[in-house]
Design an enzyme around this catalytic site. Structure first.
Site, PDB file in Angstrom:
ATOM      1  N   LYS A  48       1.043  -0.732  -0.436  1.00 60.48           N
ATOM      2  CA  LYS A  48      -0.459  -0.090  -0.455  1.00 60.48           C
ATOM      3  C   LYS A  48       0.970   1.163  -0.146  1.00 60.48           C
ATOM      4  O   LYS A  48       1.949   1.455   0.543  1.00 60.48           O
ATOM      5  CB  LYS A  48      -1.004   0.553   1.494  1.00 60.48           C
ATOM      6  CG  LYS A  48      -1.117   1.670   1.738  1.00 60.48           C
ATOM      7  CD  LYS A  48      -2.845   1.294   0.371  1.00 60.48           C
ATOM      8  CE  LYS A  48      -3.507   2.906   1.060  1.00 60.48           C
ATOM      9  NZ  LYS A  48      -4.532   2.780  -0.437  1.00 60.48           N
ATOM     10  N   SER A  49       0.525   2.591  -0.598  1.00 60.69           N
ATOM     11  CA  SER A  49       1.135   3.754  -0.757  1.00 60.69           C
ATOM     12  C   SER A  49       1.262   4.006   0.309  1.00 60.69           C
ATOM     13  O   SER A  49       0.378   4.552   1.252  1.00 60.69           O
ATOM     14  CB  SER A  49       0.523   4.823  -1.607  1.00 60.69           C
ATOM     15  OG  SER A  49       0.650   3.956  -3.151  1.00 60.69           O
ATOM     16  N   CYS A 133      -1.869   9.990  -6.952  1.00 66.00           N
ATOM     17  CA  CYS A 133      -3.771   9.709  -5.845  1.00 66.00           C
ATOM     18  C   CYS A 133      -3.970  10.514  -5.798  1.00 66.00           C
ATOM     19  O   CYS A 133      -3.954  11.779  -5.882  1.00 66.00           O
ATOM     20  CB  CYS A 133      -2.861   9.503  -3.992  1.00 66.00           C
ATOM     21  SG  CYS A 133      -3.891   9.687  -3.192  1.00 66.00           S
TER      22      CYS A 133
END
Ligand code: DHB
Length: 314
Positions: A48-49, A133
């Site tokens: 996950k970022s 994002c």
């Protein structure tokens, strides 16, 4: 999988047992989910970022399944860099598989700090720098600002001794493809992943006349079938514009044929997001089998035999 078809590939010089992996954000936030990927039929996994510190993310509900797709506005919920460094440290001796660290600082300063810290960890071999994002209120997607992208990459490649790939937002205009390609050509990017979700889409539940996720009045990143044609266009364009740079395809892969199409456009590896969310890691067995069957029917023994070989009509 039939005996003489192989899905093996190379990414950024790493030899991987399969061209399938997860898309960052899906099934990779905590250790349980990540372990599920370690045991799945994938050639790589990406975390996950993350940010420097852990984040709880946006209010729930922040993900919704929609027919043949998904919409999300998670807001970067993650356990912080140290958590993912520790996980990758523990899983570094994988055979034919690599764990990729995804980072998404909320500022250039934070991205550089993340890179600096990741650089100290020997187990980190490959980093995915997320330039796309769409879900942080007030924070634009870096990949849509070519100047800001160039400034970040200039400092990033100054600081980092690791192999660093980038995850891009989808582009829709020829000038934008070329502008981003011009920026990327200035740096030794390890790979280019196309595409992140189509940002700030809106899905409506007609029955109750409402949006389907809570953050940002229902606006969120669109994934699934709706974005495959856009994803394929982005894979194809960057494959053509960035000679020799590995491309990772992401967007709308529900089955083996979708994966085949991404590879035909030039992808060396494909990431599965929405379908992994909906089916869990078993989707990798199904999609592997479907892709192998297509390859067998067409007489391809390896993905290199058709990678990038999409035909034009003349
Ligand atoms: C989130 C969504 C993304 O598409 C992304 O690239 C990074 C983070 C999120 O909302 O958590």
């Amino acid at each position: 999988m039939s005996s003489n078809q192989t899905l093996k590939t190379t990414l950024a010089g790493f030899h991987l047992g399969s061209c399938l992996m997860n898309a960052s954000g899906v099934h990779c936030t905590d250790e349980n989910e990540l372990s599920g990927l370690l045991n799945a039929n994938v050639g790589a996994l990406v975390t996950k970022s993350c940010t420097l510190e852990s984040r709880t993310g946006n209010p729930l509900p922040r993900y919704a399944n929609i027919p043949n797709g998904s919409i999300n506005s998670m807001g970067l919920p993650n356990h912080g860099l140290a958590y993912y460094l520790e996980f990758i440290e523990k899983s570094q001796y994988l055979h034919n598989k690599i764990a990729i660290l995804s980072i998404a600082g909320l500022s250039k300063k934070e991205n550089l700090e993340l890179l600096k810290n990741a650089d100290k960890a020997d187990s980190i071999k490959l980093i995915e720098l997320n330039l796309s994002c769409p879900n942080i209120p007030g924070k634009p997607q870096t990949g849509y600002d070519f100047e800001a992208s160039e400034k970040l990459l200039a400092e990033a490649f100054e600081i980092s001794t690791k192999s660093v790939g980038v995850k891009l937002p989808p582009y829709f205009d020829m000038v934008h493809f070329e502008s981003m390609a011009t920026v990327l050509k200035k740096f030794p990017v390890a790979y280019v992943c196309c595409v992140n979700s189509i940002g700030n889409a809106l899905w409506i539940n007609v029955e109750n006349e409402s949006v389907v996720i809570k953050p940002k009045n229902g606006f969120g990143g669109l994934g699934g079938m709706y974005i495959k044609p856009t994803a394929l266009a982005n894979v194809r364009m960057f494959y053509s514009l960035l000679d020799g740079v590995d491309i990772v395809g992401c967007g709308g892969i529900q089955n083996g044929q979708d994966a085949f199409e991404h590879i035909l456009c030039g992808a060396s590896m494909v990431q599965i997001g929405t379908t992994l969310w909906q089916e869990g890691p078993a989707c990798f067995d199904r999609i592997s089998n479907e892709l192998s069957t297509i390859m067998q029917q067409k007489g391809y023994a390896t993905i290199d035999e058709f990678k990038g070989k999409l035909k034009s009509m003349n």
